[in-house]
Design an enzyme around this catalytic site. Structure first.
Site, PDB file in Angstrom:
ATOM      1  N   GLY A  29       0.830  -1.202   0.000  1.00 41.14           N
ATOM      2  CA  GLY A  29       0.000   0.000   0.000  1.00 41.14           C
ATOM      3  C   GLY A  29       0.857   1.242   0.000  1.00 41.14           C
ATOM      4  O   GLY A  29       2.060   1.176  -0.270  1.00 41.14           O
ATOM      5  N   ASN A  30       0.252   2.386   0.253  1.00 43.05           N
ATOM      6  CA  ASN A  30       1.022   3.628   0.361  1.00 43.05           C
ATOM      7  C   ASN A  30       0.374   4.556   1.376  1.00 43.05           C
ATOM      8  O   ASN A  30      -0.684   4.253   1.919  1.00 43.05           O
ATOM      9  CB  ASN A  30       1.183   4.281  -1.021  1.00 43.05           C
ATOM     10  CG  ASN A  30      -0.138   4.725  -1.604  1.00 43.05           C
ATOM     11  OD1 ASN A  30      -0.774   5.641  -1.100  1.00 43.05           O
ATOM     12  ND2 ASN A  30      -0.574   4.044  -2.669  1.00 43.05           N
ATOM     13  N   ARG A  31       1.005   5.693   1.636  1.00 41.75           N
ATOM     14  CA  ARG A  31       0.621   6.566   2.744  1.00 41.75           C
ATOM     15  C   ARG A  31      -0.501   7.551   2.425  1.00 41.75           C
ATOM     16  O   ARG A  31      -0.790   8.434   3.224  1.00 41.75           O
ATOM     17  CB  ARG A  31       1.841   7.368   3.213  1.00 41.75           C
ATOM     18  CG  ARG A  31       2.885   6.526   3.869  1.00 41.75           C
ATOM     19  CD  ARG A  31       4.076   7.381   4.262  1.00 41.75           C
ATOM     20  NE  ARG A  31       5.135   6.595   4.866  1.00 41.75           N
ATOM     21  CZ  ARG A  31       5.173   6.282   6.159  1.00 41.75           C
ATOM     22  NH1 ARG A  31       4.227   6.697   6.975  1.00 41.75           N
ATOM     23  NH2 ARG A  31       6.163   5.566   6.633  1.00 41.75           N
TER      24      ARG A  31
END
Ligand code: C5P
Length: 222
Positions: A29-31
């Site tokens: 995933g990412n932030r």
């Protein structure tokens, strides 16, 4: 409610991260928090637009009057955005779409093997914005560019490469951008740039919607 500057206009917004499953318990995933895209959807709806929001996995309330479609992976986001894009007048791509996904999702939890490392094979995800740009009747296109360095130069390249009408560039890190309440944006179009200084994402979204509307109206007059 008084008619707004986007009354009758169909606005599609993508927001949030994408999660690419590795196995039943792990993902890439990412932030991205989704807050910028949700604020854009809210600001457009307040201006009378018919808003569809394709949202990645985030825990944010749906803004009033917005039709929300939840997705998890880039492929799901791709499918939902393409289904809605043909009938949209404006597409604001604020999602942080993962560039890669695992080649295969393991059916069972992957076990630790021996003492060495492990290799995960990845394949490229579709570039949603580039595909919408290639549609025969394409909506007015606004992209986002989150960068950690040379923000404006990278954004200009992206504007040209992805054939966008406008790009909103921001530096991530240092209390701005991902996971933050505040942001600062540089809006770039073919004929110039404008800096929107640090403000809450809701305030920035209101300014952004004003600028988008002005350019969208001008493009329709051409
Ligand atoms: O990832 P990148 O920095 O190139 O993203 C720039 C813009 O392209 C963003 O507006 C993002 O939402 C969009 N994008 C997309 N599909 C991808 C990657 C990015 O629509 N696979």
């Amino acid at each position: 409610r008084a008619p707004g500057i986007l009354t009758g206009v169909r606005v599609l917004v993508s927001a949030g991260p994408t999660f690419e499953d590795i196995d039943p318990v792990r993902f890439l995933g990412n932030r991205s928090s989704g807050r910028m895209g949700f604020a854009v959807a809210e600001a457009a709806a307040r201006q009378g637009a018919q808003v569809t929001l394709v949202a990645g996995p985030v825990h944010l309330p749906t803004p009033a009057g917005v039709r929300r479609i939840n997705v998890r992976s880039a492929c799901e986001m791709h499918r939902e955005v393409m289904a809605a894009a043909a009938s949209a007048d404006i597409f604001v791509a604020a999602a942080a779409v993962g560039d890669y996904r695992p080649v295969a999702v393991a059916e069972h939890k992957i076990k630790k093997q021996g003492d060495g490392g492990m290799t995960l094979c990845l394949t490229q995800n579709p570039d949603i914005l580039a595909e919408v740009a290639a549609l025969p009747r394409r909506p007015f296109l606004v992209g986002f560019a989150a960068e950690t360095q040379d923000v404006e130069a990278h954004a200009r390249l992206k504007l040209e490469k992805k054939r966008l009408d406008m790009i909103a560039a921001n530096r991530v890190g240092g209390g701005l951008g991902f996971e933050a309440d505040d942001n600062a944006l540089t809006l770039i179009a073919a004929d110039g740039a404008e800096h929107l200084p640090t403000a809450s994402k809701r305030e920035l979204a209101r300014s952004l919607i004003e600028r988008i509307t002005a350019r969208f109206n001008a493009s329709r007059r051409d």
